[in-house]
Design a protein around this motif. Structure first.
Motif, PDB file in Angstrom:
ATOM      1  N   LYS A  89       0.802  -1.213   0.000  1.00 43.44           N
ATOM      2  CA  LYS A  89       0.000   0.000   0.000  1.00 43.44           C
ATOM      3  C   LYS A  89       0.844   1.278   0.000  1.00 43.44           C
ATOM      4  O   LYS A  89       0.357   2.350  -0.326  1.00 43.44           O
ATOM      5  N   ILE A  90       2.119   1.157   0.390  1.00 40.86           N
ATOM      6  CA  ILE A  90       2.970   2.354   0.391  1.00 40.86           C
ATOM      7  C   ILE A  90       4.090   2.287  -0.646  1.00 40.86           C
ATOM      8  O   ILE A  90       4.758   3.289  -0.889  1.00 40.86           O
ATOM      9  N   SER A  91       4.271   1.141  -1.251  1.00 43.22           N
ATOM     10  CA  SER A  91       5.397   0.962  -2.172  1.00 43.22           C
ATOM     11  C   SER A  91       5.237   1.717  -3.482  1.00 43.22           C
ATOM     12  O   SER A  91       6.222   2.066  -4.129  1.00 43.22           O
ATOM     13  N   ASN A  92       3.997   1.972  -3.877  1.00 44.62           N
ATOM     14  CA  ASN A  92       3.759   2.592  -5.179  1.00 44.62           C
ATOM     15  C   ASN A  92       3.567   4.105  -5.115  1.00 44.62           C
ATOM     16  O   ASN A  92       3.313   4.741  -6.136  1.00 44.62           O
ATOM     17  N   TYR A  93       3.672   4.672  -3.909  1.00 40.23           N
ATOM     18  CA  TYR A  93       3.450   6.106  -3.749  1.00 40.23           C
ATOM     19  C   TYR A  93       4.729   6.815  -3.315  1.00 40.23           C
ATOM     20  O   TYR A  93       5.503   6.304  -2.509  1.00 40.23           O
ATOM     21  N   LEU A  94       4.904   8.037  -3.833  1.00 38.86           N
ATOM     22  CA  LEU A  94       5.965   8.909  -3.343  1.00 38.86           C
ATOM     23  C   LEU A  94       5.548   9.478  -1.985  1.00 38.86           C
ATOM     24  O   LEU A  94       4.367   9.463  -1.636  1.00 38.86           O
ATOM     25  N   VAL A  99       6.658   5.380   0.099  1.00 33.11           N
ATOM     26  CA  VAL A  99       8.116   5.398   0.275  1.00 33.11           C
ATOM     27  C   VAL A  99       8.882   5.270  -1.039  1.00 33.11           C
ATOM     28  O   VAL A  99      10.111   5.150  -1.031  1.00 33.11           O
ATOM     29  N   ARG A 100       8.173   5.306  -2.153  1.00 36.03           N
ATOM     30  CA  ARG A 100       8.846   5.100  -3.443  1.00 36.03           C
ATOM     31  C   ARG A 100       9.969   6.110  -3.654  1.00 36.03           C
ATOM     32  O   ARG A 100       9.800   7.294  -3.354  1.00 36.03           O
ATOM     33  N   THR A 101      11.092   5.639  -4.102  1.00 34.00           N
ATOM     34  CA  THR A 101      12.359   6.369  -4.348  1.00 34.00           C
ATOM     35  C   THR A 101      13.166   6.598  -3.069  1.00 34.00           C
ATOM     36  O   THR A 101      14.301   7.069  -3.138  1.00 34.00           O
ATOM     37  N   GLN A 102      12.610   6.250  -1.905  1.00 34.68           N
ATOM     38  CA  GLN A 102      13.306   6.513  -0.643  1.00 34.68           C
ATOM     39  C   GLN A 102      13.741   5.227   0.072  1.00 34.68           C
ATOM     40  O   GLN A 102      14.173   5.270   1.229  1.00 34.68           O
ATOM     41  N   GLU A 103      13.648   4.101  -0.631  1.00 36.60           N
ATOM     42  CA  GLU A 103      13.911   2.810   0.007  1.00 36.60           C
ATOM     43  C   GLU A 103      15.335   2.694   0.572  1.00 36.60           C
ATOM     44  O   GLU A 103      15.532   2.200   1.693  1.00 36.60           O
ATOM     45  N   LEU A 203      10.539  14.497   0.230  1.00 32.59           N
ATOM     46  CA  LEU A 203      11.790  13.749   0.072  1.00 32.59           C
ATOM     47  C   LEU A 203      12.865  14.225   1.040  1.00 32.59           C
ATOM     48  O   LEU A 203      13.600  13.418   1.616  1.00 32.59           O
ATOM     49  N   MET A 204      12.958  15.538   1.238  1.00 29.11           N
ATOM     50  CA  MET A 204      14.000  16.089   2.099  1.00 29.11           C
ATOM     51  C   MET A 204      13.886  15.622   3.546  1.00 29.11           C
ATOM     52  O   MET A 204      14.873  15.626   4.284  1.00 29.11           O
ATOM     53  N   ASP A 205      12.694  15.223   3.968  1.00 26.26           N
ATOM     54  CA  ASP A 205      12.488  14.845   5.366  1.00 26.26           C
ATOM     55  C   ASP A 205      13.300  13.612   5.753  1.00 26.26           C
ATOM     56  O   ASP A 205      13.816  13.520   6.870  1.00 26.26           O
ATOM     57  N   PHE A 206      13.438  12.664   4.833  1.00 23.49           N
ATOM     58  CA  PHE A 206      14.228  11.459   5.132  1.00 23.49           C
ATOM     59  C   PHE A 206      15.719  11.788   5.196  1.00 23.49           C
ATOM     60  O   PHE A 206      16.449  11.234   6.017  1.00 23.49           O
ATOM     61  N   LYS A 207      16.155  12.701   4.320  1.00 24.78           N
ATOM     62  CA  LYS A 207      17.564  13.115   4.368  1.00 24.78           C
ATOM     63  C   LYS A 207      17.861  13.827   5.683  1.00 24.78           C
ATOM     64  O   LYS A 207      18.916  13.622   6.288  1.00 24.78           O
ATOM     65  N   TRP A 208      16.929  14.658   6.117  1.00 30.72           N
ATOM     66  CA  TRP A 208      17.086  15.347   7.395  1.00 30.72           C
ATOM     67  C   TRP A 208      17.180  14.341   8.544  1.00 30.72           C
ATOM     68  O   TRP A 208      18.041  14.465   9.409  1.00 30.72           O
TER      69      TRP A 208
END
Length: 345
Positions: A89-94, A99-103, A203-208
């Motif tokens: 349910k979360i794999s296909n959404y940015l 979480v797509r692209t942030q794995e 996206l920036m939140d995970f980098k932070w």
């Protein structure tokens, strides 16, 4: 004479039954609101009827929730763990809906935190009573602190302070859910023992968060809409990532916000408070809230319990749809799914 007695013998019970039926009907018509508020299916009456007052009711929030949303399914992990890629349910959404692209960066963070639950003591509880503390001025001078501290799980949002406000908001904090711009910026203001939980909206939140976990210096503020915390005084094992499914479910299934192809857009992001409530409905047996609800008809009322900013300071939000969220939350309160201790919803 004999036939008259037989007739009276037969007719009396019938008249009594008619009277009882008619009386119950009148009683029902006189108090429809009370009936709807107190109504509980027979199976729940049997299940919880023998519990003492104040005792936790196993599965109560789920049972009430499914009466309003029949497709509601309770199992949904509170935090991401190393198996998060299996959550379709979360794999296909940015972000913020997935979480797509942030794995890779999430994997890196989770390898360092190594903890993915509330903790052994709370995990052992067979029944959990949870409360979400909003930041509304409605909390001020309510003296709910001792009542709030009785809950098993106390959830606080963003930088709302505890010290100095214990009488109204309690002193217990199980977790503090936030995003970079909402996080406490002064390290000394953090509670000494609570979980720091990131709810990622971009996206920036995970980098932070990676910088916070690995104690790396944050060199740039690019990508944030205001200043952010540069240090989170927590060890990696006290840091969690909130399952983004709760943002997705709150937005698209419960509130009915625009889908926008699963991308953040105007008016399609739920507030953090509603996200936290959605999380609690999946992971707690009883759910309460306090400090929710803004009364726009009283512009001089305090906006937050901890500052002098007035209600008139609220401006139309680009990301949230406050009126639709109110409809959803009122439905939960009216249906008995959640309890509102401050009656602001």
């Amino acid at each position: 004479m004999k036939s008259t007695r037989i007739f009276m013998f037969l007719i009396c019970p019938i008249m009594v039954l008619i009277f009882l039926y008619y009386s119950s009907g009148r009683l029902h018509l006189r108090s429809p609101v009370k009936k709807s508020r107190e109504y509980m299916p027979l199976e729940l009456q049997y299940k919880y009827g023998n519990l003492s007052k104040g005792e936790c009711k196993p599965g109560y929030a789920e049972a009430k929730m499914t009466s309003i949303y029949p497709k509601f399914l309770k199992p949904a992990p509170m935090f991401l763990d190393p198996n998060f890629k299996r959550l379709s349910k979360i794999s296909n959404y940015l972000p913020p809906f997935g979480v797509r692209t942030q794995e890779k960066i999430i994997d890196h963070i989770l390898q360092a935190t190594k903890s993915y639950s509330l903790g052994s003591e709370l995990d052992r509880l067979s029944c959990k009573k949870c409360i979400i503390i909003g930041n509304g001025g409605i909390l001020f001078n309510k003296s709910l602190g001792s009542q709030i501290d009785q809950y098993d799980v106390v959830v606080r949002l963003n930088e709302a302070p505890v010290a100095g406000f214990e009488k109204d908001v309690g002193s217990k904090t199980t977790m503090r859910i936030t995003y970079p711009e909402g996080a406490i910026q002064r390290p000394e203001r953090y509670e000494k023992s609570s979980l720091f939980v990131l709810s990622a909206f971009k996206l920036m939140d995970f980098k932070w968060l990676r910088h916070m976990v690995f104690k790396e210096k944050l060199r740039s503020m690019e990508g944030f809409w205001k200043s952010v915390a540069r240090v989170v005084p927590r060890e990696p094992e006290d840091i969690r990532i909130l399952n983004p499914y709760f943002i997705q479910e709150a937005a698209f299934k419960f509130i009915g916000l625009p889908h926008n192809n699963g991308v953040m857009g105007k008016g399609n992001i739920p507030t953090l408070g509603t996200v936290a409530i959605t999380m609690a409905l999946h992971n707690c047996d009883e759910v309460a809230v306090a400090g929710f609800g803004y009364d726009m008809n009283t512009p001089h009322a305090p906006l937050h319990y901890y500052e002098k900013l007035m209600m008139s300071a609220i401006k139309e939000s680009w990301t949230h749809n406050i009126s639709k969220e109110k409809e959803f939350l009122r439905k939960l309160v009216k249906g008995g799914v959640i309890q509102d201790l401050t009656n602001g919803i």
